[in-house]
Design an enzyme around this catalytic site. Structure first.
Site, mmCIF file in Angstrom:
data_model
loop_
_atom_site.group_PDB
_atom_site.id
_atom_site.type_symbol
_atom_site.label_atom_id
_atom_site.label_comp_id
_atom_site.label_asym_id
_atom_site.label_seq_id
_atom_site.Cartn_x
_atom_site.Cartn_y
_atom_site.Cartn_z
ATOM 1 N N GLY A 28 -7.528 13.773 5.329
ATOM 2 C CA GLY A 28 -8.595 12.796 5.097
ATOM 3 C C GLY A 28 -8.908 12.131 6.424
ATOM 4 O O GLY A 28 -8.174 11.245 6.873
ATOM 5 N N ALA A 29 -9.969 12.602 7.076
ATOM 6 C CA ALA A 29 -10.310 12.079 8.417
ATOM 7 C C ALA A 29 -11.441 11.059 8.333
ATOM 8 O O ALA A 29 -12.247 10.933 9.244
ATOM 9 C CB ALA A 29 -10.680 13.236 9.348
ATOM 10 N N GLY A 30 -11.493 10.345 7.213
ATOM 11 C CA GLY A 30 -12.518 9.304 7.037
ATOM 12 C C GLY A 30 -12.153 8.060 7.826
ATOM 13 O O GLY A 30 -11.506 8.137 8.879
ATOM 14 N N ASP A 78 -9.886 17.563 7.110
ATOM 15 C CA ASP A 78 -10.846 17.037 6.135
ATOM 16 C C ASP A 78 -11.654 18.211 5.598
ATOM 17 O O ASP A 78 -11.700 19.288 6.202
ATOM 18 C CB ASP A 78 -11.777 16.001 6.796
ATOM 19 C CG ASP A 78 -12.388 15.030 5.788
ATOM 20 O OD1 ASP A 78 -11.977 13.858 5.758
ATOM 21 O OD2 ASP A 78 -13.284 15.461 5.012
ATOM 22 N N ARG A 81 -13.216 2.424 -2.708
ATOM 23 C CA ARG A 81 -13.940 1.629 -3.709
ATOM 24 C C ARG A 81 -15.355 1.300 -3.272
ATOM 25 O O ARG A 81 -15.643 1.237 -2.088
ATOM 26 C CB ARG A 81 -13.209 0.295 -3.910
ATOM 27 C CG ARG A 81 -11.998 0.408 -4.735
ATOM 28 C CD ARG A 81 -11.529 -0.960 -5.161
ATOM 29 N NE ARG A 81 -10.780 -1.660 -4.124
ATOM 30 C CZ ARG A 81 -10.416 -2.924 -4.227
ATOM 31 N NH1 ARG A 81 -10.765 -3.638 -5.298
ATOM 32 N NH2 ARG A 81 -9.708 -3.507 -3.280
ATOM 33 N N ASN A 108 -9.353 10.727 -7.527
ATOM 34 C CA ASN A 108 -8.415 10.838 -6.409
ATOM 35 C C ASN A 108 -7.155 11.611 -6.772
ATOM 36 O O ASN A 108 -6.525 12.213 -5.896
ATOM 37 C CB ASN A 108 -8.085 9.445 -5.863
ATOM 38 C CG ASN A 108 -9.223 8.904 -5.009
ATOM 39 O OD1 ASN A 108 -10.171 9.634 -4.709
ATOM 40 N ND2 ASN A 108 -9.145 7.645 -4.622
ATOM 41 N N ASN A 115 -5.855 5.360 -2.952
ATOM 42 C CA ASN A 115 -5.754 4.504 -4.145
ATOM 43 C C ASN A 115 -6.090 5.241 -5.430
ATOM 44 O O ASN A 115 -6.833 6.219 -5.383
ATOM 45 C CB ASN A 115 -6.723 3.321 -3.993
ATOM 46 C CG ASN A 115 -6.121 2.208 -3.157
ATOM 47 O OD1 ASN A 115 -4.973 1.842 -3.335
ATOM 48 N ND2 ASN A 115 -6.911 1.661 -2.243
ATOM 49 N N HIS A 154 -0.081 -2.397 -5.903
ATOM 50 C CA HIS A 154 -1.177 -2.660 -4.963
ATOM 51 C C HIS A 154 -2.479 -2.823 -5.748
ATOM 52 O O HIS A 154 -3.322 -1.944 -5.788
ATOM 53 C CB HIS A 154 -1.282 -1.499 -3.973
ATOM 54 C CG HIS A 154 -2.290 -1.734 -2.894
ATOM 55 N ND1 HIS A 154 -2.306 -2.862 -2.113
ATOM 56 C CD2 HIS A 154 -3.321 -0.967 -2.455
ATOM 57 C CE1 HIS A 154 -3.295 -2.768 -1.239
ATOM 58 N NE2 HIS A 154 -3.943 -1.641 -1.440
HETATM 59 N N1 LIG Z 1 -3.256 1.672 0.253
HETATM 60 C C1 LIG Z 1 -4.079 0.942 0.977
HETATM 61 O O1 LIG Z 1 -3.712 -0.133 1.446
HETATM 62 C C2 LIG Z 1 -5.469 1.429 1.276
HETATM 63 C C3 LIG Z 1 -6.273 0.782 2.225
HETATM 64 C C4 LIG Z 1 -7.523 1.308 2.529
HETATM 65 C C5 LIG Z 1 -7.985 2.453 1.870
HETATM 66 N N2 LIG Z 1 -7.203 3.012 0.913
HETATM 67 C C6 LIG Z 1 -7.631 4.206 0.175
HETATM 68 O O2 LIG Z 1 -7.606 5.328 1.063
HETATM 69 C C7 LIG Z 1 -8.573 6.287 0.641
HETATM 70 C C8 LIG Z 1 -9.463 6.669 1.816
HETATM 71 O O3 LIG Z 1 -10.214 5.551 2.236
HETATM 72 P P1 LIG Z 1 -11.240 5.695 3.457
HETATM 73 O O4 LIG Z 1 -11.797 4.346 3.698
HETATM 74 O O5 LIG Z 1 -10.607 6.438 4.576
HETATM 75 O O6 LIG Z 1 -12.362 6.616 2.773
HETATM 76 P P2 LIG Z 1 -13.376 7.620 3.506
HETATM 77 O O7 LIG Z 1 -14.392 8.009 2.479
HETATM 78 O O8 LIG Z 1 -13.843 7.042 4.780
HETATM 79 O O9 LIG Z 1 -12.470 8.891 3.845
HETATM 80 C C9 LIG Z 1 -11.904 9.719 2.887
HETATM 81 C C10 LIG Z 1 -11.988 11.132 3.413
HETATM 82 O O10 LIG Z 1 -11.290 12.014 2.514
HETATM 83 C C11 LIG Z 1 -11.950 13.273 2.627
HETATM 84 N N3 LIG Z 1 -11.552 14.166 1.550
HETATM 85 C C12 LIG Z 1 -11.971 14.169 0.274
HETATM 86 N N4 LIG Z 1 -11.374 15.173 -0.396
HETATM 87 C C13 LIG Z 1 -10.546 15.807 0.469
HETATM 88 C C14 LIG Z 1 -9.655 16.894 0.365
HETATM 89 N N5 LIG Z 1 -9.485 17.541 -0.778
HETATM 90 N N6 LIG Z 1 -8.969 17.273 1.474
HETATM 91 C C15 LIG Z 1 -9.147 16.623 2.647
HETATM 92 N N7 LIG Z 1 -9.974 15.567 2.803
HETATM 93 C C16 LIG Z 1 -10.657 15.160 1.725
HETATM 94 C C17 LIG Z 1 -13.430 12.889 2.636
HETATM 95 O O11 LIG Z 1 -14.246 13.955 3.128
HETATM 96 C C18 LIG Z 1 -13.412 11.665 3.541
HETATM 97 O O12 LIG Z 1 -13.689 12.016 4.891
HETATM 98 C C19 LIG Z 1 -9.328 5.626 -0.533
HETATM 99 O O13 LIG Z 1 -8.767 6.049 -1.743
HETATM 100 C C20 LIG Z 1 -9.053 4.146 -0.331
HETATM 101 O O14 LIG Z 1 -9.151 3.420 -1.525
HETATM 102 C C21 LIG Z 1 -5.966 2.532 0.618
#
Ligand SMILES: NC(=O)c1ccc[n+]([C@@H]2O[C@H](COP(=O)([O-])OP(=O)(O)OC[C@H]3O[C@@H](n4cnc5c(N)ncnc54)[C@H](O)[C@@H]3O)[C@@H](O)[C@H]2O)c1
Length: 308
Positions: free
Chosen positions: A9-11, A33, A82, A95, A120, A175
């Site tokens: 996940g390189a978001g 990603d 979210r 997810n 999450n 969380h």
């Molecule tokens: N636990 C925590 O404290 C915490 C904090 C922030 C975000 N999060 C969670 O982390 C997750 C990611 O958040 P984000 O802001 O980086 O979102 P984001 O949308 O910026 O990045 C998520 C990435 O996952 C990629 N992805 C989707 N399916 C995939 C797969 N099968 N294989 C590889 N990559 C895949 C998407 O293309 C996207 O680039 C969310 O679920 C968010 O709720 C958790």
């Protein structure tokens, strides 16, 4: 040989974690990603920053999970964040499919890895990762508590006009909005918060901490927080790779601690090269235990929906 950390996940959180990790020069980094070209582009950009800061780390981006082979640590940040008005639990079904796939594709290539989960709803996704990978529970840990405590620390420091370094907060439980900020144990330079802050100001800080993620979601509108979550993951990876035996708030698998069984839940956990070395148990009062049980029942409900 440098350690290898793969981030699935390189978001926003994944790439920001890569940034913090590279800055610390503790591991070579792989970003994976599903979006074509994106992890490659971000990895190359980050790699090209290294000469300026004088850090020798390799950063690779790929759409192919083969790039993650033989990782020491796998970070799972793949999945949907979210949108305003959503709770973390609303992300469960979508997810779970993504995290399951990410775990299956990485565990067979890195059977000895330690997993740090961020996606999450966090506690359920950590549980899913542990069950799908079939790893011993101490090799799977979720990030939540460092972030939640950091938010509370920032709010306390702002309120009192003291350095964030003087503020120590402990935020346990699931969380979600039922997380449990421990105001009795949290302190400023050793003085408990309950002795410094009037009850209304302390209650407002607790409330803002619980809703801290939502506050940022409603401001950003198109995503959720990423700087603070990413540095929290980085601290965990650092503690594991350097075998620091660092006690942090993290989502760890409970087997009777705090009277809870079979769930991932936010607790003080000692992190070292084997993952979660120990879950630390505070002596909680009845009120705190009741808050724990309420939070735990929400986590258990999510786990049940996973059907594993
Ligand atoms: N636990 C925590 O404290 C915490 C904090 C922030 C975000 N999060 C969670 O982390 C997750 C990611 O958040 P984000 O802001 O980086 O979102 P984001 O949308 O910026 O990045 C998520 C990435 O996952 C990629 N992805 C989707 N399916 C995939 C797969 N099968 N294989 C590889 N990559 C895949 C998407 O293309 C996207 O680039 C969310 O679920 C968010 O709720 C958790």
């Amino acid at each position: 040989m440098r350690a290898k950390v793969s981030i699935v996940g390189a978001g926003m959180t994944g790439s920001t974690t890569a940034h913090w990790l590279a800055e610390r020069e503790i591991a070579d980094i792989v970003l994976v990603d599903v979006v074509e070209g994106m992890p490659q582009g971000k990895a190359l950009d980050l790699l090209e920053a290294m000469p300026v800061i004088g850090k020798d780390v390799n950063v690779v981006g790929s759409n192919d999970f083969e790039a993650t082979a033989a990782s020491d640590i796998i970070i799972i940040t793949a999945g949907l964040p979210r949108k305003p008005g959503m709770s973390r639990d609303d992300l469960l079904a979508a997810n779970a499919t993504i995290v399951r796939e990410a775990t299956e594709k990485t565990i067979r290539r890195s059977p000895d890895a330690i997993y740090v989960v961020l996606t999450n709803p966090l506690d359920a996704m950590a549980y899913l990762t542990m069950r799908v990978s079939k790893l011993p529970p101490q090799r799977v840990v979720g990030q939540a508590g460092i972030l939640d405590a950091a938010r509370m620390r920032a709010f306390v420091a702002m309120d009192l006009g003291v350095s964030v370094e003087n503020v120590h907060c402990y935020v346990l439980g699931g969380h979600g909005d039922e997380m449990v900020p421990l105001t009795r144990h949290s302190n400023v330079a050793g003085i408990p918060l309950v002795d410094i802050l009037p009850p209304d100001r302390l209650a407002a800080i607790v409330e803002r901490t619980r809703k801290g993620g939502g506050e940022i979601v409603s401001l950003l509108k198109t995503g959720s927080a990423y700087y603070a979550p990413a540095i929290a993951v980085t601290q965990m990876v650092d503690a594991i790779l350097r075998d620091k035996h660092l006690v942090v708030n993290a989502s760890a698998y409970l087997q009777g601690e705090y009277g809870l069984h079979g769930i991932y839940f936010g607790v003080p956990a000692k992190l070292g090269r084997e993952g979660v070395e120990k879950v630390i148990e505070y002596r909680l009062n009845e009120e705190e235990l009741a808050a724990f049980r309420k939070s735990a029942s929400g986590v258990a409900e999510n786990n049940a929906k996973l059907n594993i």
